[in-house]
Scaffold this active site. Structure first.
Site, PDB file in Angstrom:
ATOM      1  N   LYS A 222     -36.331  12.505   7.113  1.00  0.00           N
ATOM      2  CA  LYS A 222     -36.201  13.926   7.410  1.00  0.00           C
ATOM      3  C   LYS A 222     -34.908  14.473   6.808  1.00  0.00           C
ATOM      4  CE  LYS A 222     -37.348  14.828  11.856  1.00  0.00           C
ATOM      5  NZ  LYS A 222     -37.802  14.542  13.256  1.00  0.00           N
TER       6      LYS A 222
ATOM      7  N   LYS B 144     -31.867  24.646  14.517  1.00  0.00           N
ATOM      8  CA  LYS B 144     -31.523  23.389  13.847  1.00  0.00           C
ATOM      9  C   LYS B 144     -32.638  22.921  12.920  1.00  0.00           C
ATOM     10  CE  LYS B 144     -29.751  19.627  15.354  1.00  0.00           C
ATOM     11  NZ  LYS B 144     -28.524  19.314  14.601  1.00  0.00           N
TER      12      LYS B 144
END
Lengths: 379, 379
Positions: B148, B157
């Site tokens: 990721k 976020k």
């Protein structure tokens, strides 16, 4: 003795490219097959001009299906293929939040729009599903049917982007009815590219029915056959090499020198117009090298005339084309890997193009096209 | 009868996570295994503080191997995990161009740095290879070993990002020798998370050797064993679900309520500190529901004390945590899917957390931690 873990996995890709006439006819159920239905939401980015022409029809379809759609207008064109445009869409998406998996983003427009929106889908929450609905010929036969997306950056085309498979691509040729003729010709640049480099049958079909298909906006059976053949050929090239593991790609024909021309003439050249110029330069170079028989080169030039594509040879620049080769060498990992036709529908790849060859193609093409163009104008 | 093409393919993922002590010792050949060697180039993004401490050593390694490395300093921290930081790096990369396939980008730093640089690698030319070299405990056991990447956006976020497998992850625990103690504790938050939700053996190892490992900066055999167990456990969770096809993920433990706390206290909470607060809230809620026996909850609290993690309970906000749940519902496609411990190392997923439960966890945790903290301060 070192500890070492190996992470192995595989990500499947599986999407449909579907002929979808009358996609937004109120009772057409096709679009509802993708994502959750009544009560769900759709973030729908629509080309500004398309929204003016078809916005009501599109809204009515979503209303009829009980889906809460937010139509977001977007102005196409390379000028808007930017980090700023991507970020602005991302901000609007924050204000119309969608579920991560079953509320696909829709992109309805030309190649720039579908490229930017697919990049939004690729990056929002590290990837949410998206559906591409091309409204231009360029999108229909080229931009929308593959998995490449992104934006231009620092004067370089598509420098920031991703490979992002869509959930589906829905092809409604009805949108071509309202497409300006310049944009129809623009898309024809990509079809000619594909025909010259890999598909002699498509080339013959263009010779026979290309001009009439442009005039009738692909609304005839012959026009639809041309579209289908172009889509089929493009997908045959893309599918086995979806992530460009092989860097020598036939579909990069027309996409080497054109990068420099597009950068130089951002305000004057559409993508397909630049691709066509690259095709002509490549044909001239291949012919000059004896790779391509003169007869085949003449057939390409004659087809371009017959289709009325009227390439603006005056925009060619040896310097800009050579600069583009340098960037393509980085992109193709150290070698030129330039596709060059060896016959109609056949090609090879070369690594040794010289700047002088590019420069000498220019007067050759000027003599072939500008003089003819001037004669035509005089008639 | 509609024409329909199906595009099917599969993209393999295969990367190594390698224990790499003394990675930049001049005669260590490991890093040279990845990408082209002498005469090639590397775009190397290095944490600013790491560059001050190890810059010369890193430069010397590249010089010894005949590789032209451009070291680009980057200041870590969530503040810099932005579209702007990504774009600034992309611009610098334009000025130090690399080949698309055999000159991997290097990311040497903490979790923010490796997330941003991996996103750069994911998007430059639609993906170029990259190598992650974490220098923080957070990076070592969590951020750097998965796929990721991304940046924060509009107060959310990691809202813009990608899944981008690295070419390799090289783990040199030697960097932990110079890591500030607060950042060691920060990484410990993720290890505690992993232990509570899926690994009773790791939990016992933390009880036995956690505090000493922090004090010795993981330089002992027990410390290295803790690191290896944490990496192994994390990879076991990630590998079968690399692209999060399954949205109920054990490793999301600690990553539900924490999003709201991090947004609210961007200047006061490191990521692992927020994760630890989320873990404590979850333990309190699970205990309050009778999902988790009181004895197990007390073991978690006692471990947090023993490790000296000193969570700042005063930063908890029921409102911020509940707002975060709303966003997680979008992210987890319509359901909360919140991991809740049922024993040390065991868990279930729940969809029905109420705001009142979150609110009532706060005074409970305040009583458990702040009073103890105050007693400790008085001693």
């Amino acid at each position: 003795m070192t500890t070492r873990w190996q992470v192995c996995a595989s990500r499947p890709v599986d999407y449909a490219v579907i002929q979808a006439p009358q996609l937004f006819a109120r009772d057409n159920p096709l679009l509802a097959e993708f994502g959750r239905g009544a009560g769900s939401r759709r973030f729908v980015v629509v080309d500004d001009a398309v929204q003016r022409l078809y916005g009501q029809r599109i809204r009515a379809w979503f209303q009829a299906h009980g889906i809460d759609a937010r139509l977001v207008p977007f102005v196409g064109g390379e000028d808007n293929k930017t980090v700023y445009a991507w970020r602005a869409l991302a901000r609007q998406l924050e204000n119309f939040p969608i579920h991560r998996r079953d509320e696909p983003i829709l992109a309805i427009g030309g190649g720039v729009l579908t490229d930017v929106v697919a990049f939004l889908a690729a990056t929002h929450r590290r990837g949410v599903p998206h559906i591409k609905i091309p409204t231009t010929l360029m999108g229909y036969v080229d931009a929308a049917i593959g998995i490449k997306c992104g934006v231009n950056f620092e004067g370089a085309k598509n420098r920031l982007g991703a490979f992002e498979p869509p959930l589906a691509v829905l092809l409604d040729a009805g949108f071509l009815a309202s497409l300006p003729m310049r944009h129809l010709r623009n898309g024809m640049g990509e079809i000619v590219k594909l025909a010259v480099i890999r598909d002699a049958a498509l080339f013959r079909a263009l010779e026979v029915a290309g001009a009439d298909s442009l005039a009738t906006r692909f609304a005839t059976a012959a026009g639809q056959h041309l579209l289908d053949t172009a889509v089929e050929g493009m997908l045959q090239e893309l599918t086995p090499n979806l992530y460009e593991d092989e860097l020598a790609r036939k579909v990069d024909f027309g996409h080497t020198f054109s990068y420099g021309l597009e950068a130089l003439h951002a305000d004057r050249l559409l993508h397909g117009e630049a691709v066509l110029l690259d095709v002509l330069v490549s044909v001239a170079v291949a012919s000059g090298r004896g790779l391509l028989p003169a007869g085949a080169a003449h057939r390409v030039f004659a087809l371009v005339d017959a289709l009325g594509l009227a390439p603006d040879i005056g925009l060619l620049s040896g310097e800009a084309m050579w600069a583009a080769v340098q960037d393509r060498i980085l992109h193709r990992n150290g070698r030129q890997r330039i596709p060059m036709p060896t016959a109609i529908g056949e090609c090879t790849f070369v690594d040794d193009i010289h700047p002088a060859e590019l420069a000498s193609a220019i007067p050759f093409l000027r003599a072939r096209f500008q003089e003819r163009h001037e004669r035509t104008v005089e008639c």
